[in-house]
Write a protein that holds these residues in place. Structure first.
Motif, PDB file in Angstrom:
ATOM      1  N   LEU A  77      62.434  33.742 -41.879  1.00  0.00           N
ATOM      2  CA  LEU A  77      61.628  32.540 -41.644  1.00  0.00           C
ATOM      3  C   LEU A  77      61.588  31.650 -42.877  1.00  0.00           C
ATOM      4  O   LEU A  77      61.626  30.415 -42.768  1.00  0.00           O
ATOM      5  N   GLU A  78      61.539  32.268 -44.046  1.00  0.00           N
ATOM      6  CA  GLU A  78      61.530  31.511 -45.294  1.00  0.00           C
ATOM      7  C   GLU A  78      62.873  30.793 -45.477  1.00  0.00           C
ATOM      8  O   GLU A  78      62.908  29.629 -45.888  1.00  0.00           O
ATOM      9  N   GLY A  79      63.954  31.482 -45.160  1.00  0.00           N
ATOM     10  CA  GLY A  79      65.283  30.875 -45.264  1.00  0.00           C
ATOM     11  C   GLY A  79      65.452  29.675 -44.353  1.00  0.00           C
ATOM     12  O   GLY A  79      66.210  28.759 -44.662  1.00  0.00           O
ATOM     13  N   ARG A  80      64.751  29.665 -43.251  1.00  0.00           N
ATOM     14  CA  ARG A  80      64.795  28.538 -42.308  1.00  0.00           C
ATOM     15  C   ARG A  80      63.780  27.453 -42.658  1.00  0.00           C
ATOM     16  O   ARG A  80      63.688  26.433 -41.978  1.00  0.00           O
ATOM     17  N   GLY A  81      62.973  27.696 -43.713  1.00  0.00           N
ATOM     18  CA  GLY A  81      61.984  26.710 -44.126  1.00  0.00           C
ATOM     19  C   GLY A  81      60.746  26.667 -43.257  1.00  0.00           C
ATOM     20  O   GLY A  81      59.996  25.685 -43.287  1.00  0.00           O
ATOM     21  N   LEU A  82      60.492  27.741 -42.507  1.00  0.00           N
ATOM     22  CA  LEU A  82      59.341  27.772 -41.605  1.00  0.00           C
ATOM     23  C   LEU A  82      58.103  28.366 -42.258  1.00  0.00           C
ATOM     24  O   LEU A  82      56.974  28.099 -41.812  1.00  0.00           O
ATOM     25  N   VAL A  83      58.298  29.178 -43.284  1.00  0.00           N
ATOM     26  CA  VAL A  83      57.193  29.721 -44.078  1.00  0.00           C
ATOM     27  C   VAL A  83      57.568  29.623 -45.553  1.00  0.00           C
ATOM     28  O   VAL A  83      58.732  29.445 -45.901  1.00  0.00           O
ATOM     29  N   ARG A  84      56.561  29.754 -46.383  1.00  0.00           N
ATOM     30  CA  ARG A  84      56.785  29.838 -47.827  1.00  0.00           C
ATOM     31  C   ARG A  84      55.867  30.910 -48.382  1.00  0.00           C
ATOM     32  O   ARG A  84      54.866  31.270 -47.757  1.00  0.00           O
ATOM     33  N   ARG A  85      56.246  31.423 -49.543  1.00  0.00           N
ATOM     34  CA  ARG A  85      55.412  32.436 -50.202  1.00  0.00           C
ATOM     35  C   ARG A  85      54.918  31.872 -51.521  1.00  0.00           C
ATOM     36  O   ARG A  85      55.646  31.166 -52.212  1.00  0.00           O
ATOM     37  N   GLU A  86      53.673  32.219 -51.836  1.00  0.00           N
ATOM     38  CA  GLU A  86      53.127  31.835 -53.147  1.00  0.00           C
ATOM     39  C   GLU A  86      52.168  32.914 -53.621  1.00  0.00           C
ATOM     40  O   GLU A  86      51.621  33.677 -52.826  1.00  0.00           O
ATOM     41  N   ARG A  87      51.995  32.965 -54.909  1.00  0.00           N
ATOM     42  CA  ARG A  87      51.108  33.959 -55.518  1.00  0.00           C
ATOM     43  C   ARG A  87      49.668  33.733 -55.075  1.00  0.00           C
ATOM     44  O   ARG A  87      49.202  32.605 -54.987  1.00  0.00           O
ATOM     45  N   ASN A  88      48.980  34.836 -54.836  1.00  0.00           N
ATOM     46  CA  ASN A  88      47.568  34.788 -54.511  1.00  0.00           C
ATOM     47  C   ASN A  88      46.815  34.491 -55.808  1.00  0.00           C
ATOM     48  O   ASN A  88      46.918  35.248 -56.769  1.00  0.00           O
TER      49      ASN A  88
END
Length: 145
Positions: A77-88
């Motif tokens: 999903l991240e590779g498709r740009g549908l989600v992103r991850r960030e530090r809490n």
């Protein structure tokens, strides 16, 4: 004298629930396939739409997949740009998964067809029966959770 009438036992509720799950998943896969995602990925996106900024473990639990599977799912999903991850910000070791604008747009495109699928599923039920069905499913889920 032998009774020649064979009575068939009704299928178990577990069997019937699994039948519904499989057909819903199959129909959902058909609906979202043109967008290049699976029903499981769609489910994860809907979870994030309701509760954005979850840890991978929380997302796995709420999306009904294992912790091991969620890593691949999120990576895709991240590779498709549908989600992103960030530090809490409260726990720098933890990554939170967030829905992107593209993810929200994808969900919006599928909202009507998914709603139609759900309506088709309960078409033979009255509004009252549909609400009772929803309550019964909730109670069954709580009983096993």
């Amino acid at each position: 004298m032998l009774d020649t009438q064979v009575t068939k036992a009704s299928p178990s509720l577990l069997y019937m629930v699994k039948q519904v799950e499989l057909v819903v998943r199959s129909r959902l896969d058909e609906l979202v396939r043109p967008s290049g995602i699976t029903a499981l990925q769609y489910t994860a996106l809907t979870v994030l739409e309701r509760h954005d900024g979850l840890s991978a473990a929380q997302l796995a639990r709420d999306s009904f997949v294992t912790a091991q599977s969620i890593a691949d799912l999120v990576r895709s999903l991240e590779g498709r740009g549908l989600v992103r991850r960030e530090r809490n910000p409260r726990n720098r070791r933890e990554l939170l998964i967030l829905l992107t604008d593209s993810g929200r747009e994808l969900l919006a495109r599928h909202a009507a067809p998914v709603r139609e699928l759900e309506e088709r599923m309960v078409r033979e039920l009255t509004a009252h029966q549909t609400e009772q069905f929803r309550q019964a499913l909730t109670k069954a889920w709580h009983a096993l959770s």
